[in-house]
Design an enzyme around this catalytic site. Structure first.
Site, PDB file in Angstrom:
ATOM      1  N   HIS A 206       0.842  -1.204   0.000  1.00 17.37           N
ATOM      2  CA  HIS A 206       0.000   0.000   0.000  1.00 17.37           C
ATOM      3  C   HIS A 206       0.878   1.257   0.000  1.00 17.37           C
ATOM      4  O   HIS A 206       2.100   1.199   0.115  1.00 17.37           O
ATOM      5  CB  HIS A 206      -1.008   0.006   1.174  1.00 17.37           C
ATOM      6  CG  HIS A 206      -0.471   0.385   2.510  1.00 17.37           C
ATOM      7  ND1 HIS A 206      -1.249   0.940   3.499  1.00 17.37           N
ATOM      8  CD2 HIS A 206       0.773   0.275   3.039  1.00 17.37           C
ATOM      9  CE1 HIS A 206      -0.513   1.146   4.578  1.00 17.37           C
ATOM     10  NE2 HIS A 206       0.707   0.768   4.332  1.00 17.37           N
TER      11      HIS A 206
ATOM     12  N   HIS B  47       3.016  -4.909   4.051  1.00 16.21           N
ATOM     13  CA  HIS B  47       2.869  -5.460   5.393  1.00 16.21           C
ATOM     14  C   HIS B  47       2.311  -6.881   5.339  1.00 16.21           C
ATOM     15  O   HIS B  47       1.623  -7.248   4.389  1.00 16.21           O
ATOM     16  CB  HIS B  47       1.899  -4.603   6.225  1.00 16.21           C
ATOM     17  CG  HIS B  47       2.344  -3.196   6.450  1.00 16.21           C
ATOM     18  ND1 HIS B  47       3.415  -2.877   7.246  1.00 16.21           N
ATOM     19  CD2 HIS B  47       1.882  -2.004   5.978  1.00 16.21           C
ATOM     20  CE1 HIS B  47       3.587  -1.562   7.259  1.00 16.21           C
ATOM     21  NE2 HIS B  47       2.666  -1.014   6.492  1.00 16.21           N
TER      22      HIS B  47
ATOM     23  N   ASP C 275      -5.384 -10.502  -0.172  1.00 23.46           N
ATOM     24  CA  ASP C 275      -4.081 -11.166  -0.032  1.00 23.46           C
ATOM     25  C   ASP C 275      -3.257 -11.074  -1.314  1.00 23.46           C
ATOM     26  O   ASP C 275      -3.758 -11.357  -2.407  1.00 23.46           O
ATOM     27  CB  ASP C 275      -4.289 -12.636   0.338  1.00 23.46           C
ATOM     28  CG  ASP C 275      -2.974 -13.291   0.722  1.00 23.46           C
ATOM     29  OD1 ASP C 275      -2.124 -12.636   1.362  1.00 23.46           O
ATOM     30  OD2 ASP C 275      -2.783 -14.470   0.367  1.00 23.46           O
ATOM     31  N   HIS C 276      -1.990 -10.728  -1.150  1.00 22.07           N
ATOM     32  CA  HIS C 276      -1.052 -10.572  -2.278  1.00 22.07           C
ATOM     33  C   HIS C 276      -1.558  -9.531  -3.283  1.00 22.07           C
ATOM     34  O   HIS C 276      -1.347  -9.661  -4.477  1.00 22.07           O
ATOM     35  CB  HIS C 276      -0.764 -11.922  -2.958  1.00 22.07           C
ATOM     36  CG  HIS C 276       0.216 -12.750  -2.191  1.00 22.07           C
ATOM     37  ND1 HIS C 276      -0.112 -13.399  -1.038  1.00 22.07           N
ATOM     38  CD2 HIS C 276       1.544 -13.024  -2.401  1.00 22.07           C
ATOM     39  CE1 HIS C 276       0.948 -14.051  -0.569  1.00 22.07           C
ATOM     40  NE2 HIS C 276       1.963 -13.838  -1.374  1.00 22.07           N
TER      41      HIS C 276
ATOM     42  N   HIS D 149       5.073   0.287  -0.245  1.00 24.24           N
ATOM     43  CA  HIS D 149       5.748  -0.633   0.675  1.00 24.24           C
ATOM     44  C   HIS D 149       4.679  -1.649   1.070  1.00 24.24           C
ATOM     45  O   HIS D 149       3.604  -1.667   0.457  1.00 24.24           O
ATOM     46  CB  HIS D 149       6.336   0.121   1.867  1.00 24.24           C
ATOM     47  CG  HIS D 149       5.317   0.769   2.742  1.00 24.24           C
ATOM     48  ND1 HIS D 149       4.634   1.918   2.372  1.00 24.24           N
ATOM     49  CD2 HIS D 149       4.802   0.423   3.940  1.00 24.24           C
ATOM     50  CE1 HIS D 149       3.783   2.263   3.317  1.00 24.24           C
ATOM     51  NE2 HIS D 149       3.851   1.358   4.278  1.00 24.24           N
TER      52      HIS D 149
ATOM     53  N   CYS E 107       5.703   6.506   4.466  1.00 20.78           N
ATOM     54  CA  CYS E 107       4.538   5.718   4.019  1.00 20.78           C
ATOM     55  C   CYS E 107       4.016   6.219   2.671  1.00 20.78           C
ATOM     56  O   CYS E 107       3.171   5.571   2.058  1.00 20.78           O
ATOM     57  CB  CYS E 107       3.415   5.780   5.055  1.00 20.78           C
ATOM     58  SG  CYS E 107       3.873   5.012   6.615  1.00 20.78           S
TER      59      CYS E 107
ATOM     60  N   GLU F  79      -1.068  -4.003  11.672  1.00 18.87           N
ATOM     61  CA  GLU F  79      -0.317  -3.609  10.488  1.00 18.87           C
ATOM     62  C   GLU F  79       1.125  -4.105  10.630  1.00 18.87           C
ATOM     63  O   GLU F  79       1.743  -4.550   9.672  1.00 18.87           O
ATOM     64  CB  GLU F  79      -0.357  -2.087  10.330  1.00 18.87           C
ATOM     65  CG  GLU F  79       0.081  -1.621   8.971  1.00 18.87           C
ATOM     66  CD  GLU F  79      -0.172  -0.138   8.774  1.00 18.87           C
ATOM     67  OE1 GLU F  79      -1.153   0.217   8.103  1.00 18.87           O
ATOM     68  OE2 GLU F  79       0.606   0.683   9.308  1.00 18.87           O
TER      69      GLU F  79
END
Lengths: 135, 135, 135, 135, 135, 135
Positions: free
Chosen positions: B15, B42, B80-81, B40, B34, B125
């Site tokens: 994100h 998580h 996811d992913h 980047h 950020c 996070e």
């Protein structure tokens, strides 16, 4: 839309549980091995949880970098690698039980937050013992 | 006899925090690193906590296999992913802060639960930063 | 008296697994959803373990404050809140699998240690997947 | 000044989810592989959280050594290394779902606490599934 | 460049430690409360660590999706929600101590790996007790 | 068939890093805030790992109840709730760095094991710093 944002931190400290106005016998009866006159210590793990509305502009309840800095200044710089009984003014006359420490931490952080924000502090004295206070 | 049943899940995502209607200077001032334009990411860890009465027949508040399936369909398959900003419709115009993500997750799971059940979502996070929302 | 001293650190990053010289079909067959062209991401947790003799004067294998600083300069400042494929020179032509990342981290930290010290790096891509390399 | 003090404990046990008054088909439909007639088992992790005022003399909500002993006598001695269905009287006619177990644990510990103290029990059946009850 | 890749998995099972050819007195003396004839149980957590050279084409030691599937087929499907003594053929005549279980798991997974790969299995019987075997 | 069996334990203690034969300036330069003359402290977490052949009769490398008792007598009773510098004879003239503590723990436990068994000790000073020694 009230959301709670939480941040973990930690400090290492020595302490001793006792009351100067009690006899050694009474201190031992109540505090047991926590009354070692040479002190023992802990890795305290801290969670500060702040509750408020999401700011519609930023998407933040509060900037976590600010919360991280408040915890550093108010708690880590003051308590880390310290003897709570001897080095920290708040515990000169207050027994540093986990319950009393969590109230002090709450008061120090709450004073630095905007007044519309609620706060809860969880303090782990060990991975098996912890306390929570929310004012 | 109200009991809360909780289930853990997880998804990995990229994100970026920023607002298209802000200048790069303002985005950097508010969101710092950020706001990396290349993103980047998580490992998000999720806890869905459902509160209701124990069904006297089954001994369940709700079947955890059903809750696990709702989380899979609504959240894991969708997030996811993925790149939250680019791949997930809810964040096309909503800044994917942890606070905004937890509200979206709450809304998606709540819509699939029987209406008498209460829900709380906690979203990690990182192991050090997490948020909680309960409607 | 060889002792191993270990230090934990972490960084958050986006990445994508693929080879530019492969077809999209082959990339998908090998890397599956890790080949999302919009990237996904992880909270990478890192353990650097340094083995050597205890210095009889200090009682240290090496000063952990120095190790912490090496990890910060070489790894955290270089990788944290970055897109490994786009922002980190080492992965411009190297696929950022966990295996390749752990070798790069090993090489960067090893170059900063005194030559008599051995190093092992463990890198958690998720709490469920991790890799280890010791040269 | 209400503070919550929490203590972790654990026990290992076998159990089976089923109702004697249901057919095997219905038991399998509702409880799935948890209905294995030969039993399966868990490492149950328990958190007992007691809320009350800080005693101004001791700095304690209650003596954690006392809470630890209550958990040992009431829960660990009664449940550890047991088959919940066969060895624990409370589950002779009560299906040992996590929800029913947490209510039984709450009742057993609450009965041993001073009446002005509130109690909440969190019970982890696995690291991914847990339940909470507070009366 | 030998790298170790590790994958976590888990299964829940009941078991009992005893030898049919020993007296009850001897079984109790050696195995204590683990000899409960009605069984007890655990959440077993498993780490499979595979060591080999990095494939220069893929950047993988082996595809973790393949390792995950081997663990699922060989271990989770065979052991999860089972009574190890009664339901798992390998323990019909072998005492299911953690040591014996970890050897069986090693043998089952090793047989499915390419022969140039080394394997180590760590098995947590509880968060406080675990065993490791590497052939 | 060599298997390693591991057992976790913990103790809480105060300590100070310094050398009496060094100046205060040199102690501060080398040990920093760990040289607080009023001490600080830690929750030390300990893993004792014993390697040997599986006994074909019992299925044990060694009885974990025996290992647990050795750790209790040799380490927990000696170090828990103590000031390592003042209360523990081994550190009267030995600086209680994590490296020196892990060697002392190794020596104390090794002396109580049957001679054919190998031992490795891992000692966590914090969740982020730990040391390992195997003789």
């Amino acid at each position: 839309m009230k959301v709670t944002v939480s941040r973990r931190a930690h400090f290492n400290a020595a302490h001793r549980l006792y009351r100067k106005d009690w006899s050694e016998t009474k201190n031992n009866a109540v505090f047991g091995k926590c009354n070692n006159p040479n002190y023992h210590g802990h890795n305290y793990e801290l969670i500060a949880s702040v509750t408020g509305n999401i700011d519609q502009e930023t998407g933040y309840v509060m900037d976590m970098k600010v919360l991280k800095q408040i915890i550093k200044t108010e708690i880590e710089d003051a308590f880390d690698h310290k003897n709570l009984n001897l080095d920290v003014p708040e515990f000169k006359t207050l027994n540093p039980t986990a319950e009393n420490i969590v109230v002090i931490i709450y008061n120090k952080i709450k004073a630095k937050l905007e007044s519309h924000l609620d706060l809860e502090i969880t303090l782990y004295e060990t991975p098996r013992n912890f306390v929570t206070y929310s004012g």
